[in-house]
Design an enzyme around this catalytic site. Structure first.
Site: not given
Ligand code: F6P
Length: 570
Positions: A213, A207, A407, A290-291, A376, A527
């Site tokens: 990452e 987003k 199980h 995002g979620r 979240e 972060k």
């Molecule tokens: O660290 C949390 C977050 O901001 C989430 O809310 C989001 O889904 C994820 O990181 C990834 O964010 P982006 O889509 O901006 O890379």
């Protein structure tokens, strides 16, 4: 209205009622009311939801509905669907429901025709997906795409991977997807090591397009692609992809990247800066959290896998549940009722966690997906107005598909000391008919919910001839609450309904608690600190931490010192 739900009349009444209900047993509630199993149930779109095996009476439901009314659930629902800025800490509308509005609907928010925008992106996605799926879109060497690697994290990963796994029965081409999320180098390594760059398409989903990452993995994917193409003679830059040395090789790189990389983001500038042509970018909007986003362009990998038609069916499923939530009266409104039940358990009966137990192997990532959606969203300790909450919010979601969970951890649910409300999700028809396996599978679903509710008394156990000293061990206390969610079949449409159901459960709980379920400030500090600490781990000069961090704590300093010493030893 006070922002504090504990100040409402209904909250006080529920607290008093909870004292009585702590003594109630589901065995007695069922034997006193022959209709209970059919009365405490409701239909939402294609989902039949039986909440009769919850520790509630009609009075509990009446009080919970009163709480919803006092907290303005109906008004806030209207506000969300209309695009009011209910995400107050970020001053944003919350409009994931607009992502699945039909083409002929109309919604103008902040002066923008949202429906037209949404469908323009869906059309662009569909056109692209059709080209890739038909082999019309090909890689740099002219070969068709066979593997799509989605790179994203959090909402840019969990939704797409969950839905891809859930809808595997609907894969109808040779295209398969993989998902890279973790910055652990093993993730990108394992997901790419046996792939052919010539037939691989990377979908970079972020987003913000600033997530460490994702950008790190995307940069590595770019290097892997260009080096791989060069090694196979498909590009002539001699493997110098990371630092193209002249204009010609840079042009080759750009051409290859354009064929093998597309982006999904709200941030065109950053996409461009990364080197992806914004022609190959699929947008969405800051009003999609995002979620809450995999039914937007974030679901591009899924659309590539199942095709635009199935994707559209999934959106229709979401929309059907949205319409149910928006229009059903509160006492038949399934997301509202389930959200209120969660509040009942969390705030009045002391539950801390909530199990989600899908009886479908295809839904094996559903609990992980729900963890972000629920935790979240509702893991907050201040209300939307900044005042501190003094009650539980945000239960811990967890689970595994049945029967594997049976199980593993069901023992604790059956005979442990904790109250764990559980959602059982099952399907009447299987995706694959293999003998009577599905019937056998679902008999476990029905047996577990009954065993959890009614248990087995000491008399019943003894009557079986169990030795007296073992009877206590075999007693099943019962009274463990479950909700059964039964759908006709796992399809794109029912998956959409399920996801929207949980989205609105989260919203209902957040509304009762008075919190902002749509921000996530709590993930920011970690972060920032990781970025500050990274140079301490990567510095070549051997300098010991703390470096420029006078207040670095002794524990972290020691851990990093040991890490550096051991890492250098390898
Ligand atoms: O660290 C949390 C977050 O901001 C989430 O809310 C989001 O889904 C994820 O990181 C990834 O964010 P982006 O889509 O901006 O890379």
């Amino acid at each position: 209205m006070s922002s504090d739900p504990t100040k409402t009349e209904a909250w006080h009444a529920l607290a008093a009622h909870a004292d009585e209900m702590r003594q109630a047993h589901l065995r007695d509630l069922f034997s006193a009311d022959a209709e209970r199993g059919t009365r405490l149930a409701a239909q939402a779109a294609d989902l039949y939801v039986d909440y009769s095996k919850n520790r509630v009476t009609d009075e509990t439901i009446r009080l919970l509905l009163a709480l919803a009314m006092e907290r303005g659930l109906a008004e806030r629902t209207t506000a969300m669907f209309a695009g009011e800025h209910i995400n107050t800490s970020e001053d944003r509308a919350v409009l994931h429901t607009a992502l699945r509005l039909p083409r002929d609907a109309s919604l103008v928010v902040d002066g923008q025709d949202v429906v037209a925008d949404v469908h323009a992106v869906l059309d662009k996605m569909a056109a692209f997906a059709n080209r890739v799926r038909s082999g019309q879109w090909h890689g740099h060497t002219g070969r068709p795409i066979t593997t799509v690697v989605n790179i994203g994290i959090g909402g840019s990963d969990l939704g797409p991977v969950m839905a891809y796994e859930a809808l595997r029965a609907y894969l109808d081409t040779d295209i398969r997807c993989r998902f890279v999320s973790n910055i652990d180098p093993t993730d990108v390594y394992e997901k790419t090591r046996d792939l052919d760059p010539a037939t691989t398409l990377f979908v970079i989903v972020s987003k913000t397009f600033t997530t460490l990452e994702t950008l790190t993995n995307a940069a590595e994917a770019r290097r892997w692609l260009l080096d791989g193409l060069a090694a196979s003679g498909a590009s002539d830059d001699g493997g110098a992809s990371g630092a193209a040395v002249d204009g010609a090789s840079a042009a080759v790189d750009d051409g290859a990247v354009a064929k093998h990389f597309v982006a999904v983001s709200t941030n065109a500038e950053k996409v461009k800066a990364f080197g992806i042509d914004t022609e190959n970018m699929f947008g969405f909007w800051d009003w999609v959290g995002g979620r809450y986003s995999y039914d937007s362009a974030v679901g591009l990998s899924l659309m590539l896998a199942i095709g635009p038609e199935r994707f559209t069916e999934m959106l229709a499923g979401f929309h059907a549940m949205d319409e149910h939530f928006r229009t059903a009266p509160l006492d038949r409104n399934v997301p509202a009722l389930l959200g209120l039940l969660n509040v009942w358990y969390d705030n009045f009966l002391g539950a801390q966690t909530h199990a989600v137990l899908p009886y479908s192997q295809y839904l094996h990532r559903f609990p992980a997906y729900l963890q972000q959606l629920t935790m979240e969203s509702n893991g907050k300790s201040v209300r939307a107005d900044g005042t501190e909450v003094r009650y539980q919010t945000g239960e811990i979601y967890w689970g595994e598909p049945g029967t594997n969970g049976q199980h593993a951890f069901y023992q604790l649910i059956h005979q442990g000391t904790k109250l764990i409300p559980a959602d059982f999700i099952g399907f009447c028809a299987p995706n694959h008919e293999i003998g009577d396996m599905h019937d056998l599978f679902m008999s476990n679903f029905f047996a577990q919910t009954a065993a959890l509710a009614f248990g087995r008394t000491a008399d019943e156990v003894a009557a079986d001839g169990t030795p007296a000293d073992v009877v206590a061990h075999k007693v099943m206390p019962g009274n463990h609450p479950t909700t059964s969610i039964l759908a006709p079949k796992l399809t794109p449409a029912t998956l959409g309904q399920l996801v929207a159901l949980y989205e609105h459960i989260v919203f209902t709980e957040g509304t009762i608690w008075g919190i902002d379920s749509f921000d996530q400030w709590g993930v920011e500090l970690g972060k920032t600190m990781a970025k500050q600490l990274a140079p301490l781990l990567t510095r070549a000069d051997g300098a010991q931490p703390p470096i420029g961090q006078p207040d670095q704590d002794s524990s972290t300093t020691e851990l990093i010192t040991r890490y550096r010493a051991a890492a250098r030893g390898h």
